[in-house]
Scaffold this motif. Structure first.
Motif, PDB file in Angstrom:
ATOM      1  N   VAL A 263       0.856  -1.179   0.000  1.00 44.00           N
ATOM      2  CA  VAL A 263       0.000   0.000   0.000  1.00 44.00           C
ATOM      3  C   VAL A 263       0.894   1.231   0.000  1.00 44.00           C
ATOM      4  CG1 VAL A 263      -1.778   1.262   1.259  1.00 44.00           C
ATOM      5  CG2 VAL A 263      -1.796  -1.235   1.242  1.00 44.00           C
ATOM      6  N   ASP A 264       0.531   2.206  -0.791  1.00 47.07           N
ATOM      7  CA  ASP A 264       1.291   3.453  -0.873  1.00 47.07           C
ATOM      8  C   ASP A 264       1.482   4.048   0.520  1.00 47.07           C
ATOM      9  OD1 ASP A 264       2.066   6.171  -1.287  1.00 47.07           O
ATOM     10  OD2 ASP A 264       1.307   6.034  -3.333  1.00 47.07           O
ATOM     11  N   GLU A 266       2.039   6.973   1.406  1.00 52.02           N
ATOM     12  CA  GLU A 266       1.318   8.230   1.600  1.00 52.02           C
ATOM     13  C   GLU A 266      -0.114   7.980   2.080  1.00 52.02           C
ATOM     14  OE1 GLU A 266       1.463  10.758  -1.773  1.00 52.02           O
ATOM     15  OE2 GLU A 266       3.648  10.892  -1.809  1.00 52.02           O
ATOM     16  N   LEU A 267      -0.723   6.884   1.576  1.00 54.20           N
ATOM     17  CA  LEU A 267      -2.069   6.534   2.024  1.00 54.20           C
ATOM     18  C   LEU A 267      -2.046   6.127   3.491  1.00 54.20           C
ATOM     19  CD1 LEU A 267      -3.367   4.484  -1.033  1.00 54.20           C
ATOM     20  CD2 LEU A 267      -4.081   6.774  -0.361  1.00 54.20           C
ATOM     21  N   ASN A 270      -1.925   8.746   6.231  1.00 53.53           N
ATOM     22  CA  ASN A 270      -3.147   9.483   6.538  1.00 53.53           C
ATOM     23  C   ASN A 270      -4.075   8.734   7.485  1.00 53.53           C
ATOM     24  OD1 ASN A 270      -2.514  11.738   4.948  1.00 53.53           O
ATOM     25  ND2 ASN A 270      -3.249  10.705   3.087  1.00 53.53           N
ATOM     26  N   TYR A 280      -5.283  -2.457   3.351  1.00 55.70           N
ATOM     27  CA  TYR A 280      -6.582  -1.840   3.092  1.00 55.70           C
ATOM     28  C   TYR A 280      -7.394  -1.757   4.377  1.00 55.70           C
ATOM     29  CZ  TYR A 280     -11.183  -1.086   0.979  1.00 55.70           C
ATOM     30  OH  TYR A 280     -12.406  -0.577   0.641  1.00 55.70           O
ATOM     31  N   GLU A 318     -13.025   4.776  -1.493  1.00 52.32           N
ATOM     32  CA  GLU A 318     -12.316   5.448  -2.594  1.00 52.32           C
ATOM     33  C   GLU A 318     -11.263   6.432  -2.099  1.00 52.32           C
ATOM     34  OE1 GLU A 318     -14.845   7.096  -5.523  1.00 52.32           O
ATOM     35  OE2 GLU A 318     -15.851   5.198  -5.988  1.00 52.32           O
ATOM     36  N   SER A 319     -11.553   7.096  -0.988  1.00 56.00           N
ATOM     37  CA  SER A 319     -10.600   8.102  -0.510  1.00 56.00           C
ATOM     38  C   SER A 319      -9.513   7.505   0.374  1.00 56.00           C
ATOM     39  CB  SER A 319     -11.340   9.184   0.288  1.00 56.00           C
ATOM     40  OG  SER A 319     -11.825   8.652   1.498  1.00 56.00           O
ATOM     41  N   TRP A 320      -9.699   6.251   0.792  1.00 53.16           N
ATOM     42  CA  TRP A 320      -8.746   5.573   1.670  1.00 53.16           C
ATOM     43  C   TRP A 320      -8.632   6.266   3.028  1.00 53.16           C
ATOM     44  CZ3 TRP A 320      -5.381   1.232   1.334  1.00 53.16           C
ATOM     45  CH2 TRP A 320      -5.566   0.450   0.183  1.00 53.16           C
ATOM     46  N   GLU A 321      -9.687   6.948   3.441  1.00 48.71           N
ATOM     47  CA  GLU A 321      -9.701   7.504   4.796  1.00 48.71           C
ATOM     48  C   GLU A 321      -9.969   6.382   5.792  1.00 48.71           C
ATOM     49  OE1 GLU A 321      -9.215  10.642   5.872  1.00 48.71           O
ATOM     50  OE2 GLU A 321      -8.779  11.390   3.850  1.00 48.71           O
ATOM     51  N   ARG A 322      -9.228   6.367   6.905  1.00 47.35           N
ATOM     52  CA  ARG A 322      -9.426   5.407   7.989  1.00 47.35           C
ATOM     53  C   ARG A 322      -9.391   6.223   9.279  1.00 47.35           C
ATOM     54  NH1 ARG A 322     -10.031   3.459   3.771  1.00 47.35           N
ATOM     55  NH2 ARG A 322      -9.199   1.512   2.893  1.00 47.35           N
TER      56      ARG A 322
END
Length: 357
Positions: A263-264, A266-267, A270, A280, A318-322
């Motif tokens: 997983v990136d 940068e993701l 956040n 994920y 879609e935004s990969w917000e957790r």
């Protein structure tokens, strides 16, 4: 001329009382010969000039009579509207009766959003679509028998969750109405339901005791559109999952990304620091509510050192917000109760406008 009368004594045709099922021969003697359509599940008999149809599953006993008010364009439809007389407790306008006797309407099934009236042993159900009065369906009245279910008792120390459910449901009922078709509570879970979900989950995935006891106190029926029993987070509504759907939704979340896939960074940067996650999702996040758009609310059973067991995670696909949106399920519910009791009901407008009975 055909005359139908509905009173507390039941259903009469031209002064003679009838009860369903009615023999096909009796109706043919009353209405004359009919055009017959044979389908996979029943036979339909159509009296075009009368605007009437009838249905029999066995080819002999009529279990439904349909009275046409708006002619529809399909092969087995009546070609003319009903030209006879129809009286509901002496009233001749079915829609006026419908609007003036709202409290007397009953639902014939859970998601019935138009309703029916009962006249002794016969129901008169309204087929309303797009604000148009299409037809009436006449059938035998069968009282709903409450299913006796052997639900699981609450574990000691979790009895307060019954109060949480009670207060939440009361707030929802006050907002949308208990007869709203999207208001979908049901009894608490059974041992069979608990066993099935635990068996479907992977061996090292353990359901939190609080979550199990929450569903012992109450559960919901699944609705493909939406649910009035919902939770809000960051401006979005999430439908509470039926307990029996938890394992399937866990599969959905954890099947989207392979453990070995990178997983990136940068993701991941956040992600909320209270979460322990390098992919994920963390497999030990248990889905409790769905946004029906790939987003979920999940109960965290494996937090980071700065997190709290049982905290609620919002997973945005879609935004990969957790993000941690509440420290507990109860906090999230009481926050929703405050919304319900306040003036901000925007999230419930679709339910109020489209689910009213």
């Amino acid at each position: 001329m055909i005359r139908f009368d509905f009173t507390s004594n039941g259903f009469e045709i031209n002064g003679t009382k009838y009860s369903f099922p009615i023999s096909k021969e009796e109706l043919f003697n009353l209405f004359g010969e009919a055009e017959t359509f044979v389908g996979p599940h029943n036979e339909a008999y159509i009296w075009h000039t009368l605007g009437l149809r009838a249905f029999a599953k066995d080819g002999a006993s009529i279990d439904t009579i349909e009275v046409t008010y708006i002619v529809e364009d399909y092969s087995s439809a009546a070609k003319y509207p009903f030209g006879g007389q129809l009286y509901l407790n002496g009233e001749t306008d079915p829609m006026a009766y419908y609007n003036n006797h709202k409290k007397e309407r009953i639902k014939l099934w859970d998601s019935d959003d138009t309703g029916a009236f009962v006249f002794d042993d016969v129901t008169v159900w309204y087929n309303l679509r797009n604000d148009q009065f299409i037809s009436l369906s006449l059938q035998k009245y069968e009282k709903t028998v409450e299913e006796v279910v052997d639900t699981l008792p609450m574990d000691e120390g979790y009895e307060y969750l019954e109060v949480v459910w009670k207060e939440w449901k009361a707030a929802i009922e006050n907002k949308v109405g208990a007869d709203n078709k999207y208001y979908n509570p049901t009894h608490g879970i059974t041992q069979e339901q608990l066993d099935a979900v635990e068996e479907q989950l992977e061996e090292d995935i353990v359901l939190p005791e609080l979550l199990v006891n929450f569903y012992k106190a109450g559960n919901v029926k699944w609705n493909s559109v939406t649910s009035a029993i919902r939770l809000g987070a960051n401006g979005w509504g999430y439908d509470l999952l039926p307990f029996e759907n938890i394992a399937n939704e866990w599969d959905e979340v954890n099947g989207l990304f392979d453990e070995d896939e990178e997983v990136d960074e940068e993701l991941l940067a956040n992600f909320d620091s209270r979460l322990k996650c390098t992919s994920y999702a963390n497999p030990k996040w248990i889905p409790i509510a769905e946004g029906k758009n790939g987003d979920y609310l999940l109960m965290d059973t494996d937090p980071s050192d700065t997190g709290t067991y049982g905290q609620i995670v919002e997973l945005q696909n879609e935004s990969w917000e957790r993000t941690v949106v509440a420290m507990s399920l109860e906090e999230l519910i009481y926050r929703e109760i405050a919304v319900l009791e306040g003036g901000d009901d925007e999230g419930y407008q679709f339910i109020i406008e489209n689910g009213a009975f």
